[in-house]
Design a protein around this motif. Structure first.
Motif, PDB file in Angstrom:
ATOM      1  N   THR A  82       0.825  -1.208   0.000  1.00 45.02           N
ATOM      2  CA  THR A  82       0.000   0.000   0.000  1.00 45.02           C
ATOM      3  C   THR A  82       0.864   1.266   0.000  1.00 45.02           C
ATOM      4  N   ILE A  83       2.176   1.102   0.157  1.00 47.05           N
ATOM      5  CA  ILE A  83       3.107   2.224   0.075  1.00 47.05           C
ATOM      6  C   ILE A  83       3.967   2.100  -1.188  1.00 47.05           C
ATOM      7  N   HIS A  84       4.496   0.907  -1.409  1.00 47.71           N
ATOM      8  CA  HIS A  84       5.357   0.648  -2.562  1.00 47.71           C
ATOM      9  C   HIS A  84       4.619  -0.321  -3.489  1.00 47.71           C
ATOM     10  N   ASN A  85       4.114   0.230  -4.594  1.00 46.06           N
ATOM     11  CA  ASN A  85       3.186  -0.520  -5.428  1.00 46.06           C
ATOM     12  C   ASN A  85       3.450  -0.196  -6.899  1.00 46.06           C
ATOM     13  N   LYS A  86       3.647  -1.216  -7.708  1.00 41.12           N
ATOM     14  CA  LYS A  86       3.959  -0.986  -9.126  1.00 41.12           C
ATOM     15  C   LYS A  86       2.791  -0.341  -9.869  1.00 41.12           C
ATOM     16  N   ASP A  87       1.554  -0.592  -9.414  1.00 44.41           N
ATOM     17  CA  ASP A  87       0.396   0.027 -10.062  1.00 44.41           C
ATOM     18  C   ASP A  87       0.404   1.541  -9.881  1.00 44.41           C
ATOM     19  N   PHE A  88       0.834   1.994  -8.695  1.00 41.29           N
ATOM     20  CA  PHE A  88       0.911   3.435  -8.441  1.00 41.29           C
ATOM     21  C   PHE A  88       1.857   4.099  -9.444  1.00 41.29           C
ATOM     22  N   ILE A  89       3.033   3.524  -9.599  1.00 39.96           N
ATOM     23  CA  ILE A  89       4.038   4.165 -10.454  1.00 39.96           C
ATOM     24  C   ILE A  89       3.634   4.097 -11.919  1.00 39.96           C
ATOM     25  N   GLN A  90       3.060   2.999 -12.350  1.00 41.74           N
ATOM     26  CA  GLN A  90       2.636   2.886 -13.745  1.00 41.74           C
ATOM     27  C   GLN A  90       1.552   3.907 -14.072  1.00 41.74           C
ATOM     28  N   PHE A  91       0.607   4.064 -13.141  1.00 42.20           N
ATOM     29  CA  PHE A  91      -0.477   5.010 -13.353  1.00 42.20           C
ATOM     30  C   PHE A  91       0.034   6.449 -13.369  1.00 42.20           C
ATOM     31  N   SER A  92       0.934   6.787 -12.444  1.00 43.45           N
ATOM     32  CA  SER A  92       1.443   8.158 -12.357  1.00 43.45           C
ATOM     33  C   SER A  92       2.320   8.498 -13.555  1.00 43.45           C
ATOM     34  N   VAL A  93       3.084   7.532 -14.059  1.00 44.36           N
ATOM     35  CA  VAL A  93       3.908   7.762 -15.252  1.00 44.36           C
ATOM     36  C   VAL A  93       3.015   8.074 -16.453  1.00 44.36           C
ATOM     37  N   LYS A  94       1.979   7.283 -16.625  1.00 44.30           N
ATOM     38  CA  LYS A  94       1.057   7.506 -17.747  1.00 44.30           C
ATOM     39  C   LYS A  94       0.386   8.872 -17.627  1.00 44.30           C
ATOM     40  N   ASP A  95      -0.050   9.225 -16.429  1.00 47.40           N
ATOM     41  CA  ASP A  95      -0.706  10.516 -16.216  1.00 47.40           C
ATOM     42  C   ASP A  95       0.254  11.666 -16.511  1.00 47.40           C
ATOM     43  N   PHE A  96       1.508  11.542 -16.095  1.00 51.54           N
ATOM     44  CA  PHE A  96       2.483  12.608 -16.317  1.00 51.54           C
ATOM     45  C   PHE A  96       2.746  12.784 -17.807  1.00 51.54           C
ATOM     46  N   ARG A  97       2.843  11.691 -18.546  1.00 46.62           N
ATOM     47  CA  ARG A  97       3.100  11.777 -19.986  1.00 46.62           C
ATOM     48  C   ARG A  97       1.931  12.412 -20.732  1.00 46.62           C
ATOM     49  N   ILE A  98       0.722  12.088 -20.315  1.00 46.36           N
ATOM     50  CA  ILE A  98      -0.462  12.719 -20.921  1.00 46.36           C
ATOM     51  C   ILE A  98      -0.438  14.228 -20.647  1.00 46.36           C
ATOM     52  N   SER A  99      -0.085  14.586 -19.412  1.00 41.03           N
ATOM     53  CA  SER A  99      -0.004  16.002 -19.042  1.00 41.03           C
ATOM     54  C   SER A  99       1.039  16.724 -19.887  1.00 41.03           C
ATOM     55  N   GLN A 100       2.203  16.113 -20.062  1.00 43.96           N
ATOM     56  CA  GLN A 100       3.246  16.739 -20.866  1.00 43.96           C
ATOM     57  C   GLN A 100       2.763  17.040 -22.275  1.00 43.96           C
ATOM     58  N   ALA A 101       2.046  16.096 -22.871  1.00 36.36           N
ATOM     59  CA  ALA A 101       1.551  16.291 -24.237  1.00 36.36           C
ATOM     60  C   ALA A 101       0.592  17.477 -24.302  1.00 36.36           C
ATOM     61  N   GLN A 102      -0.295  17.579 -23.304  1.00 39.56           N
ATOM     62  CA  GLN A 102      -1.239  18.697 -23.312  1.00 39.56           C
ATOM     63  C   GLN A 102      -0.521  20.013 -23.055  1.00 39.56           C
ATOM     64  N   TYR A 103       0.433  20.020 -22.136  1.00 38.85           N
ATOM     65  CA  TYR A 103       1.174  21.252 -21.846  1.00 38.85           C
ATOM     66  C   TYR A 103       1.910  21.742 -23.093  1.00 38.85           C
ATOM     67  N   GLN A 104       2.473  20.821 -23.862  1.00 42.98           N
ATOM     68  CA  GLN A 104       3.191  21.205 -25.073  1.00 42.98           C
ATOM     69  C   GLN A 104       2.242  21.867 -26.072  1.00 42.98           C
ATOM     70  N   ASN A 105       1.037  21.335 -26.206  1.00 48.43           N
ATOM     71  CA  ASN A 105       0.043  21.935 -27.112  1.00 48.43           C
ATOM     72  C   ASN A 105      -0.367  23.325 -26.634  1.00 48.43           C
ATOM     73  N   GLU A 106      -0.553  23.462 -25.320  1.00 50.79           N
ATOM     74  CA  GLU A 106      -0.946  24.758 -24.769  1.00 50.79           C
ATOM     75  C   GLU A 106       0.165  25.786 -24.937  1.00 50.79           C
ATOM     76  N   LEU A 107       1.404  25.365 -24.797  1.00 50.66           N
ATOM     77  CA  LEU A 107       2.517  26.292 -24.975  1.00 50.66           C
ATOM     78  C   LEU A 107       2.584  26.793 -26.423  1.00 50.66           C
ATOM     79  N   GLN A 108       2.300  25.926 -27.379  1.00 51.70           N
ATOM     80  CA  GLN A 108       2.252  26.354 -28.771  1.00 51.70           C
ATOM     81  C   GLN A 108       1.151  27.393 -28.984  1.00 51.70           C
ATOM     82  N   GLU A 109       0.011  27.199 -28.310  1.00 55.94           N
ATOM     83  CA  GLU A 109      -1.070  28.178 -28.386  1.00 55.94           C
ATOM     84  C   GLU A 109      -0.645  29.503 -27.761  1.00 55.94           C
ATOM     85  N   MET A 110       0.101  29.433 -26.658  1.00 54.47           N
ATOM     86  CA  MET A 110       0.623  30.643 -26.020  1.00 54.47           C
ATOM     87  C   MET A 110       1.579  31.374 -26.955  1.00 54.47           C
TER      88      MET A 110
END
Length: 664
Positions: A335-363
């Motif tokens: 419940t502290i050290h869990n591979k599902d936590f890290i896999q989910f957070s990595v995927k979420d961070f990568r999705i965020s990066q893609a959106q941030y890059q698009n928003e920066l182009q709009e800026m």
């Protein structure tokens, strides 16, 4: 805690005659022979109380006439170390290593918990049962074996601590928003236990400090009085049990001290000794766990200046699903050290990066359309402004809030440079007059191209934001935005007046208007309408909102002053350090005074952000004030340097938010 929540090392029940037992015994003996030398080396990570428990085991083996592959010299060294250790105070946690020499009746009388255990430690409790035949010890061990299907955990129970760690872990990984309902239920239960002074929290210093911090930042009413026992360093180390004397506990106390409110002397004292102690451990290179060492280094340097998404990325990169903790033995909690936590957070961070890059182009398109790229002087602040915005307003659905905040930062920077560095007095007052009239007609004349570019960019952006606010909230804020921009520009102009007549105000006079010249009010008011909630227009005129705005602005203004006074002294620009030294106060005293003011306004604001009782401002809105201050702490650290004008230390962190792919 459910039994399957832990991975324990189990020993199967095999007949003594089994060849497998014999084989395992030889493996064990071979390990002792190969690694026995490490038993006397203090530069190795070892279980808690190893210097007491292991020699006791060796002695017991000798009593059973077992031959161990340990040299007489090593045995003598182990026993000498043990004799030295047992003379120290507060060793009851490892009393199983003391055997019959321990006063078990006193230990039980002093340390037995309501569940019958000693320190929630099966090992210590079992030793107490052997030497004292205590019924409560037996009941605890029996219930523990039933709950854990005859496995023997290192510590039991520990469910409250693991739940706190899970809340903390998900927040650090940046995915807590997806589990809001579940995490709130956990925190509600933790708060109920806090109010009832549950033993799991109040007999475990690490757990108590973490519970205090997490509950406070979530708005629960918790008093720092519950940490009073730990505000003195000498008393702390002289009275606490051995299992809480390590770096992890001190680090949690340090983190708890960082959420102090105004006037909390207990937390101020805890902060003073814990920060000093941790710094000393780093200097002495005493932290053997390199992962923990990096965490201490980062917390000491960046606690207030860690932008949310920067901290998330760092937590993802150092997260180890296979990491284990060490008490009397090593253990791992999924419940502290869990591979599902890290896999989910990595995927979420990568999705965020893609959106941030698009928003920066709009800026970037907005920047060109406004003509700001044609300004030949001043800082190029577009990328920095957007990236730090994405680092504090992180949720994907808050695109409009991010974009509006970043645009405000860019415009403030462009106008500040124009008023402060290269614009003439005539041009500055021309812009102010245009803002005051706020009507751009085709026949409008401008005294320079720069004035036209800046006013047109401001005019179009403010009108666009006002339209979006009206569509989102149902009321008009255009007049409020124009008033705030005019007030900001008026305060910019005061600096120009100072350069022309050398009229130096007192510190109090300077602070009465200087907080309005940093732009924090606009940086909050503009995006706050796009945080996904309906807001009353009256909220923005209440005393609570006004106070939050002033304290946050003061923190930003004073941190900026601390890091720019050398340059501004040459430019003859007003500054909270300079107005003091002008009146004969030494530079050291002036800097200390400003640092004290930063702490005063920071703790005042933190109190308002964390407290929920009597507040009419939604928590998400109040947190935005604190996040704006985080940007200031990030750009203007105490140790000096203007990271906004010439980023050096933070450029890697900023790039990591958007550009650099995760290595996991």
């Amino acid at each position: 805690m459910t039994p399957h929540g832990w991975r324990w090392c189990r020993q199967e029940n095999i007949p003594a005659s089994s060849s497998r037992v014999s084989h395992n015994a030889w493996i064990g003996l071979d390990f002792i022979e190969s690694n026995g030398w490490a038993a006397t080396h203090n530069d190795k990570i070892s279980p808690t109380g190893f210097n007491i428990i292991f020699p006791a085991m060796v002695n017991y083996a000798k009593e059973l006439d077992l031959t161990l592959p340990l040299s007489p010299t090593l045995l003598d060294s182990l026993l000498q170390t043990r004799d030295s250790e047992i003379r120290k105070q507060n060793q009851e946690y490892v009393a199983e290593g003391l055997g019959s020499s321990c006063d078990w009746k006193r230990v039980i009388l002093t340390h037995q918990r309501s569940n019958g255990s000693l320190f929630n430690s099966p090992a210590t409790t079992a030793a107490a049962l052997i030497h004292s035949h205590d019924d409560k010890c037996f009941e605890y061990l029996n219930s523990m074996l039933k709950a854990c299907n005859n496995w023997v955990p290192t510590i039991y129970p520990v469910d409250l601590y693991t739940h706190l760690c899970m809340v903390d872990t998900l927040e650090r990984l940046g995915v807590n928003q997806y589990f809001g309902f579940e995490l709130n239920r956990i925190l509600d239960e933790i708060y109920r236990c806090w109010q009832e002074k549950d033993e799991q929290i109040f007999t475990d210093i690490t757990c108590r400090a973490m519970a205090f911090r997490l509950l406070r930042v979530k708005g629960y009413d918790v008093s720092s009085d519950e940490l009073e026992d730990y505000m003195n360093r000498e008393r702390f180390f002289n009275t606490i049990s051995i299992q809480y004397s390590g770096i992890t506990t001190v680090l949690e106390l340090y983190r708890a001290s960082q959420v102090r409110m105004y006037g909390e002397s207990i937390l101020e004292k805890i902060h003073a000794w814990t920060s000093g102690f941790l710094k000393q451990q780093l200097l002495n290179q005493s932290i053997l766990d390199k992962r923990l060492q990096k965490q201490v280094e980062y917390d000491l340097k960046n606690f207030h200046g860690t932008l949310d998404r920067v901290g998330n990325r760092r937590s993802i990169e150092i997260y180890d699903a296979q990491h284990f903790q060490i008490l009397k033995s090593a253990y791992r909690c999924p419940t502290i050290h869990n591979k599902d936590f890290i896999q989910f957070s990595v995927k979420d961070f990568r999705i965020s990066q893609a959106q941030y890059q698009n928003e920066l182009q709009e800026m970037e398109r907005w920047y060109v359309e406004c003509g700001l790229d044609r300004l030949k002087q001043g800082r190029k602040s577009l990328q920095t402004s957007y990236i730090v915005t994405a680092a504090i307003i992180v949720h994907l659905e808050l695109c409009v809030a991010r974009m509006s905040h970043a645009k405000v930062m860019v415009l403030i920077c462009c106008l500040d440079d124009f008023f402060d560095l290269y614009g003439s007095r005539e041009e500055a007052f021309c812009i102010m007059e245009l803002v005051r009239k706020w009507n751009m007609q085709p026949e409008t004349t401008y005294c320079s191209q720069e004035v036209e570019i800046l006013f047109t960019a401001l005019y179009n952006t403010v009108n666009d934001v006002a339209e979006k606010v009206y569509a989102n909230q149902g009321y008009c804020v255009k007049h409020d935005l124009v008033r705030m921009w005019l007030e900001l520009l008026t305060n910019f102009a005061r600096t120009m007046d100072f350069r022309s007549d050398n009229n130096v105000p007192t510190l109090d006079e300077y602070l009465s208007f200087a907080w309005k010249s940093v732009g924090s009010e606009l940086c909050v008011f503009t995006p706050i309408h796009f945080l996904g909630m309906q807001l009353s227009k009256q909220m923005f005129t209440c005393e609570e909102y006004t106070s939050l705005c002033k304290h946050a602005s003061m923190v930003c203004r004073l941190l900026n002053d601390l890091n720019s006074f050398k340059r501004e002294e040459e430019e003859m620009t007003l500054n909270s350090v300079i107005v003091q030294t002008f009146r004969g106060i030494s530079e050291e005293e002036a800097i200390l005074k400003v640092q004290q003011l930063v702490e005063y306004h920071r703790s005042k604001m933190v109190k308002m952000v964390y407290e929920s009782k009597g507040s009419i401002i939604p928590r998400e809105c109040k947190q935005l004030f604190w996040k704006i201050c985080k940007i200031a702490h990030c750009f203007y650290p105490y140790e000096g340097g203007d990271e906004f004008s010439s980023p050096r230390d933070i450029v890697k962190d900023l790039n990591a938010v958007i550009y650099e792919p995760l290595k996991k």
